[in-house]
Design a protein around this motif. Structure first.
Motif, PDB file in Angstrom:
ATOM      1  N   GLN A 211     -53.694  37.760  17.423  1.00 32.36           N
ATOM      2  CA  GLN A 211     -53.483  36.864  18.543  1.00 32.36           C
ATOM      3  C   GLN A 211     -52.048  36.326  18.539  1.00 32.36           C
ATOM      4  OE1 GLN A 211     -55.628  35.691  21.103  1.00 32.36           O
ATOM      5  NE2 GLN A 211     -53.677  34.841  21.821  1.00 32.36           N
ATOM      6  N   GLY A 212     -51.387  36.343  19.700  1.00 35.00           N
ATOM      7  CA  GLY A 212     -50.034  35.818  19.810  1.00 35.00           C
ATOM      8  C   GLY A 212     -50.009  34.323  20.084  1.00 35.00           C
ATOM      9  N   TYR A 213     -48.900  33.694  19.731  1.00 37.81           N
ATOM     10  CA  TYR A 213     -48.652  32.290  20.044  1.00 37.81           C
ATOM     11  C   TYR A 213     -47.147  32.035  19.945  1.00 37.81           C
ATOM     12  CZ  TYR A 213     -48.902  32.093  14.888  1.00 37.81           C
ATOM     13  OH  TYR A 213     -48.740  32.319  13.542  1.00 37.81           O
ATOM     14  N   LEU A 214     -46.674  30.989  20.658  1.00 40.13           N
ATOM     15  CA  LEU A 214     -45.252  30.652  20.518  1.00 40.13           C
ATOM     16  C   LEU A 214     -44.941  30.389  19.044  1.00 40.13           C
ATOM     17  CD1 LEU A 214     -44.177  28.292  23.447  1.00 40.13           C
ATOM     18  CD2 LEU A 214     -43.585  30.691  23.084  1.00 40.13           C
ATOM     19  N   ALA A 215     -43.845  30.979  18.561  1.00 42.79           N
ATOM     20  CA  ALA A 215     -43.550  30.997  17.133  1.00 42.79           C
ATOM     21  C   ALA A 215     -43.410  29.586  16.566  1.00 42.79           C
ATOM     22  CB  ALA A 215     -42.284  31.783  16.869  1.00 42.79           C
ATOM     23  N   THR A 216     -43.918  29.428  15.358  1.00 41.72           N
ATOM     24  CA  THR A 216     -43.705  28.222  14.560  1.00 41.72           C
ATOM     25  C   THR A 216     -42.878  28.612  13.345  1.00 41.72           C
ATOM     26  OG1 THR A 216     -45.782  28.554  13.370  1.00 41.72           O
ATOM     27  CG2 THR A 216     -45.850  27.192  15.347  1.00 41.72           C
ATOM     28  N   ILE A 217     -41.852  27.816  13.037  1.00 39.98           N
ATOM     29  CA  ILE A 217     -40.862  28.216  12.030  1.00 39.98           C
ATOM     30  C   ILE A 217     -40.919  27.231  10.872  1.00 39.98           C
ATOM     31  CG2 ILE A 217     -38.420  28.681  11.609  1.00 39.98           C
ATOM     32  CD1 ILE A 217     -38.128  29.214  14.600  1.00 39.98           C
ATOM     33  N   LEU A 218     -41.336  27.737   9.719  1.00 39.53           N
ATOM     34  CA  LEU A 218     -41.559  26.859   8.574  1.00 39.53           C
ATOM     35  C   LEU A 218     -40.603  27.101   7.412  1.00 39.53           C
ATOM     36  CD1 LEU A 218     -45.464  26.825   8.406  1.00 39.53           C
ATOM     37  CD2 LEU A 218     -43.939  25.459   9.801  1.00 39.53           C
ATOM     38  N   SER A 219     -39.682  28.050   7.555  1.00 40.37           N
ATOM     39  CA  SER A 219     -38.791  28.357   6.426  1.00 40.37           C
ATOM     40  C   SER A 219     -37.481  28.915   6.943  1.00 40.37           C
ATOM     41  CB  SER A 219     -39.447  29.364   5.477  1.00 40.37           C
ATOM     42  OG  SER A 219     -39.550  30.639   6.101  1.00 40.37           O
ATOM     43  N   GLY A 312     -26.592  29.055  32.536  1.00 38.36           N
ATOM     44  CA  GLY A 312     -25.752  28.614  31.434  1.00 38.36           C
ATOM     45  C   GLY A 312     -26.457  28.629  30.090  1.00 38.36           C
ATOM     46  N   ASN A 313     -25.859  27.885  29.157  1.00 39.29           N
ATOM     47  CA  ASN A 313     -26.335  27.923  27.771  1.00 39.29           C
ATOM     48  C   ASN A 313     -27.708  27.302  27.591  1.00 39.29           C
ATOM     49  OD1 ASN A 313     -24.000  29.154  26.639  1.00 39.29           O
ATOM     50  ND2 ASN A 313     -22.901  27.209  26.821  1.00 39.29           N
ATOM     51  N   TYR A 314     -28.118  26.434  28.509  1.00 39.29           N
ATOM     52  CA  TYR A 314     -29.410  25.770  28.361  1.00 39.29           C
ATOM     53  C   TYR A 314     -30.454  26.300  29.344  1.00 39.29           C
ATOM     54  CZ  TYR A 314     -26.684  22.610  25.502  1.00 39.29           C
ATOM     55  OH  TYR A 314     -25.869  22.086  24.525  1.00 39.29           O
ATOM     56  N   GLN A 315     -30.235  27.527  29.824  1.00 39.63           N
ATOM     57  CA  GLN A 315     -31.248  28.195  30.648  1.00 39.63           C
ATOM     58  C   GLN A 315     -32.146  29.031  29.741  1.00 39.63           C
ATOM     59  OE1 GLN A 315     -30.029  31.549  32.977  1.00 39.63           O
ATOM     60  NE2 GLN A 315     -31.473  31.060  34.641  1.00 39.63           N
ATOM     61  N   PRO A 316     -33.457  28.859  29.798  1.00 40.46           N
ATOM     62  CA  PRO A 316     -34.350  29.691  28.980  1.00 40.46           C
ATOM     63  C   PRO A 316     -34.182  31.162  29.352  1.00 40.46           C
ATOM     64  CG  PRO A 316     -35.519  27.798  29.877  1.00 40.46           C
ATOM     65  CD  PRO A 316     -34.205  27.859  30.581  1.00 40.46           C
ATOM     66  N   LYS A 317     -34.083  32.016  28.338  1.00 41.43           N
ATOM     67  CA  LYS A 317     -33.929  33.449  28.572  1.00 41.43           C
ATOM     68  C   LYS A 317     -35.177  34.227  28.152  1.00 41.43           C
ATOM     69  CE  LYS A 317     -29.501  32.958  29.664  1.00 41.43           C
ATOM     70  NZ  LYS A 317     -29.238  31.580  29.270  1.00 41.43           N
ATOM     71  N   GLY A 318     -36.160  33.536  27.568  1.00 44.17           N
ATOM     72  CA  GLY A 318     -37.369  34.212  27.107  1.00 44.17           C
ATOM     73  C   GLY A 318     -38.115  33.338  26.128  1.00 44.17           C
ATOM     74  N   TYR A 319     -38.924  33.974  25.301  1.00 41.92           N
ATOM     75  CA  TYR A 319     -39.701  33.219  24.327  1.00 41.92           C
ATOM     76  C   TYR A 319     -40.010  34.110  23.127  1.00 41.92           C
ATOM     77  CZ  TYR A 319     -43.536  35.610  26.812  1.00 41.92           C
ATOM     78  OH  TYR A 319     -44.350  36.543  27.385  1.00 41.92           O
ATOM     79  N   VAL A 320     -40.336  33.469  21.989  1.00 43.83           N
ATOM     80  CA  VAL A 320     -40.608  34.198  20.749  1.00 43.83           C
ATOM     81  C   VAL A 320     -42.103  34.088  20.453  1.00 43.83           C
ATOM     82  CG1 VAL A 320     -40.075  34.430  18.311  1.00 43.83           C
ATOM     83  CG2 VAL A 320     -38.301  33.657  19.903  1.00 43.83           C
ATOM     84  N   VAL A 321     -42.729  35.252  20.310  1.00 40.98           N
ATOM     85  CA  VAL A 321     -44.157  35.310  20.011  1.00 40.98           C
ATOM     86  C   VAL A 321     -44.327  35.625  18.530  1.00 40.98           C
ATOM     87  CG1 VAL A 321     -46.375  36.323  20.621  1.00 40.98           C
ATOM     88  CG2 VAL A 321     -44.554  36.165  22.339  1.00 40.98           C
TER      89      VAL A 321
END
Length: 726
Positions: A211-219, A312-321
């Motif tokens: 199952q996919g979900y928006l990435a969570t970064i713990l390290s 510009g720099n603060y426009q979302p370009k996508g997402y990380v699954v």
């Protein structure tokens, strides 16, 4: 660590019919006539009406945790195989990525002998650190061909100072695999997508049943793989929409975990990787976003509103699954990993130096599992020993040794220091002399090391260090001792340095008078010396001078000590009296030239500095002026005229007549007496010096009478009055 809750399952071969309208990642199916894979992000090629059997995905198994020396080449696996269903013989692509420790621009993966693998072509993505193996024609490649090729994939690093660990992930899917989490990460481009839409889109995606979900970064490993090695910027699963300033992971198995408190100056209870000055809550910014590449810290985060900017720099370009870790999910083996470690030997601090000669024991630790080696050269050289400890033979000079953990390029130097014992110090002078008390600088040298100075031959307190020593103020003969020391190696023989203090000649400055037109003898005051008169060009103890001035004589003792005596000669004139003024009984002496060294008298006995005298007796007097030190003097006579204020002609022998005392000294003097009405009474002169108070022998009455004294034509007439008492 990720909270991986995977359950092993066995795939039951059962007859199932599949509808792939909602599938978006690799679900493998086959039937009796046709076996195929659905491609990542696509639907199945056909919707089979016939029954299909669900099969296990292939299992990738790799071996090859190895040590690596920088600037060499090493195979990323020592063995590799793909276990697969017999009905499946190949796939489109295999992806090999440096998933942790990647050093962009220095690390590289490549196929070592591409000519031996004609069915495979490679593409190296330096940004992602990923090598893709595919068919040059686009067709599937046999698993056996992939296995052979992967065994020939090599890693290189071009830096001689490379360090650390590199992890290689080998996977069948395009998603990046991180061995430390056993999760998969996929960047999905989607210009302008909102965070809420990205969250839903990520949750709708699957990857080989995960199952996919928006990435969570713990390290940091995750942050580097997702942020630096991904193909673009995008949303991740962090938000403080629930409570402002409390950032939580709100997706995946970590949902509800707080990872940041506050704004840019806040803190994390575990791990966070905000860009500089972030999060800054510039507006309603409640969602975490990986920063645009080239803008701030690579791969770091910033906070945005749900929509972000339009450009510009603060426009979302996508997402990380992210895939993996959700409860009840299967354990996949579509990825395998190996790692290489660049071994480093870390020596302990160098042993304590010794004097003259000795043996030394060195110790070192190394990366776990690496073998420590000791050499006598930084490159090549002789292998002296293996293991964490090396003891040298007895040596008498400082020697450098080298230690590594298997990589010559990573050798570290260690030093066995042997200090030479210095020679006995040599004093610049055995004896220093000084005239009078004070300090002076003495010097001693040795062939090596430094000089320690002591106050005695046995004292252990160092009072100064260095080849020169400026003593404190001393007033008597003193001896200091110089000792040579080279980093603690000391020559026990100390060299004495003597200081002899001589007393300079004792002279006293003088001020002497010189009588006008005479000469005077000047004396240096001490005999048995050498003399040099500065302004007389004389070298004797005594000299004669005949004019005033300042004379100096340099007096030098036999030991060379010198003192200077100053003699001030003051030339004194002989006084001369210009005049003496008399005012009643007060006399004032006026010299031709007044000097401080003159003194005056009107009796020749009592002298004073003042020229004014009071109560001088009437008559002829003498004024005296002389030079105080005896150079000579002069005199001048003067007359004091005394006019009695009254007289009593009663024949009692007291004040019976009125007469001017001192008038006898002026032969031409005439005194005219008048009564109060101006009537001439009598004239006195040298022929008649007094008046008895009568006129024509008739006594005049008691009253005031007036007089006028004319001494001569050169002096003014003196006028006054007196009283006749009866």
């Amino acid at each position: 660590m990720k909270n991986i809750k995977l359950t092993l399952f066995s795939v039951l071969f059962s007859v199932l019919s599949f509808n792939f309208s909602n599938s978006n990642e690799n679900t493998k199916t086959f039937n009796k006539k046709n076996v195929h894979f659905s491609k990542p992000g696509t639907h199945s090629k056909t919707q089979q009406k016939k029954s299909s059997f669900v099969i296990d995905p292939p299992k990738l198994i790799a071996q090859g945790d190895q040590f690596y020396c920088p600037q060499t080449s090493i195979n990323i696996v020592t063995d590799f195989r793909i276990d697969h269903d017999l009905s499946e013989t190949g796939t489109e692509a295999i992806y090999i990525q440096i998933s942790s420790g990647y050093s962009s621009g220095l690390d590289k993966l490549e196929l070592s002998n591409p000519a031996a693998h004609s069915t495979i072509t490679t593409n190296w993505d330096a940004t992602a650190g990923k090598l893709t193996l595919t068919s040059p024609t686009g067709a599937d490649v046999l698993y056996s061909d992939f296995v052979a090729a992967i065994k020939d994939v090599v890693f290189t690093n071009s830096s001689a100072t490379a360090s650390g660990i590199r992890t290689f992930s080998i996977t069948m899917g395009k998603a990046n695999y991180l061995p430390s989490t056993q999760h998969y990460y996929e960047y999905v481009p989607s210009i302008g997508i909102t965070w809420t839409s990205a969250k839903d889109a990520a949750a709708a995606r699957t990857y080989y049943g995960l199952q996919g979900y928006l990435a969570t970064i713990l390290s940091a490993d995750e942050a580097k793989l997702i942020g630096e090695q991904a193909s673009g910027t995008g949303w991740i699963g962090g938000s403080d929409a629930e409570t402002e300033g409390i950032w939580k992971w709100v997706t995946g198995p970590e949902s509800g975990t707080v990872f940041w408190n506050g704004n840019a100056n806040g803190s994390t209870p575990n791990y966070a990787f905000w860009n500089t000055g972030e999060p800054n809550q510039q507006g309603d910014e409640d969602y975490a976003h990986i920063t645009q590449p080239g803008f701030g810290i690579r791969g770091s985060w910033n906070d945005l509103s749900n929509t972000g900017d339009n450009s510009g720099n603060y426009q979302p370009k996508g997402y990380v699954v992210e895939y993996g870790g959700m409860p009840g999910e299967p354990t996949l083996q579509i990825a395998a990993s190996t790692k290489i470690t660049i071994p480093v030997a870390t020596p302990a601090i160098d042993p304590t130096p010794v004097c003259v000669s000795g043996s030394f024991t060195f110790n070192a630790t190394a990366t776990a599992g690496a073998a420590i080696r000791w050499f006598d050269a930084t490159i090549g050289g002789n292998l002296l020993a293996n293991g964490p400890t090396y003891t040298t033979p007895t040596i008498n000079t400082t020697t450098t040794y080298y230690v590594d953990a298997g990589c010559e390029s990573n050798r570290k130097s260690v030093k066995a220091t042997v200090y030479e014992t210095p020679a006995v110090p040599i004093a610049e002078q055995e004896t220093y002399t000084k005239c009078g008390s004070g300090s002076l600088t003495i010097k001693a040298t040795s062939n090596i090391g430094t000089i320690n100075w002591y106050a005695s031959a046995t004292d252990q307190t160092i009072i100064s260090q260095g080849t020169t020593f400026t003593t404190p103020t001393i007033s008597s003969n003193t001896t200091y001792y110089a000792e040579a020391s080279n980093n603690g190696c000391t020559n026990p023989t100390r060299t004495p340095v003597n200081i002899v203090i001589y007393t300079p000649p004792a002279v006293t400055d003088e001020t002497l008078p010189l009588c006008q037109f005479q000469s005077i003898m000047l004396d240096a005051g001490i005999s048995g010396m050498s003399y040099s008169w500065s302004n007389a060009n004389e070298t004797s103890q005594q000299i004669t001078v005949s004019k005033g001035g300042t004379y100096t004589v340099l007096v030098t003792s036999p030991e060379g000590c010198q003192s200077t005596k100053k003699i001030t000669v003051e030339e004194h004139k002989i006084p001369q009296i210009a005049r003496v003024d008399v005012e009643g009984t007060r006399a004032i002496i006026y010299p031709v030239t007044a000097e401080d060294y003159f003194e005056y008298s009107v009796d020749g006995v009592n002298y004073q500095d003042s020229t004014v005298f009071y109560d001088v007796p009437g008559g002829l007097q003498t004024a005296y002026a002389r030079e105080k030190s005896g150079c000579g003097g002069t005199t001048k006579q003067f007359v004091v005229l005394v006019f009695p204020p009254f007289f009593t002609p009663n024949n009692d022998t007291y004040n019976d007549v009125w007469e001017v005392t001192g008038m006898e000294n002026y032969p031409q003097a005439v005194v005219t007496i008048f009564d109060r009405y101006g009537k001439l009474i009598v004239q006195l002169s040298r022929f008649k010096m007094s008046w008895d108070g009568t006129l024509n022998q008739v006594p005049l009455p008691a009253s005031d009478y007036w007089y006028a004294l004319k001494v001569d034509d050169s002096m003014p007439v003196l006028r006054g009055h007196f009283t006749l008492k009866r």
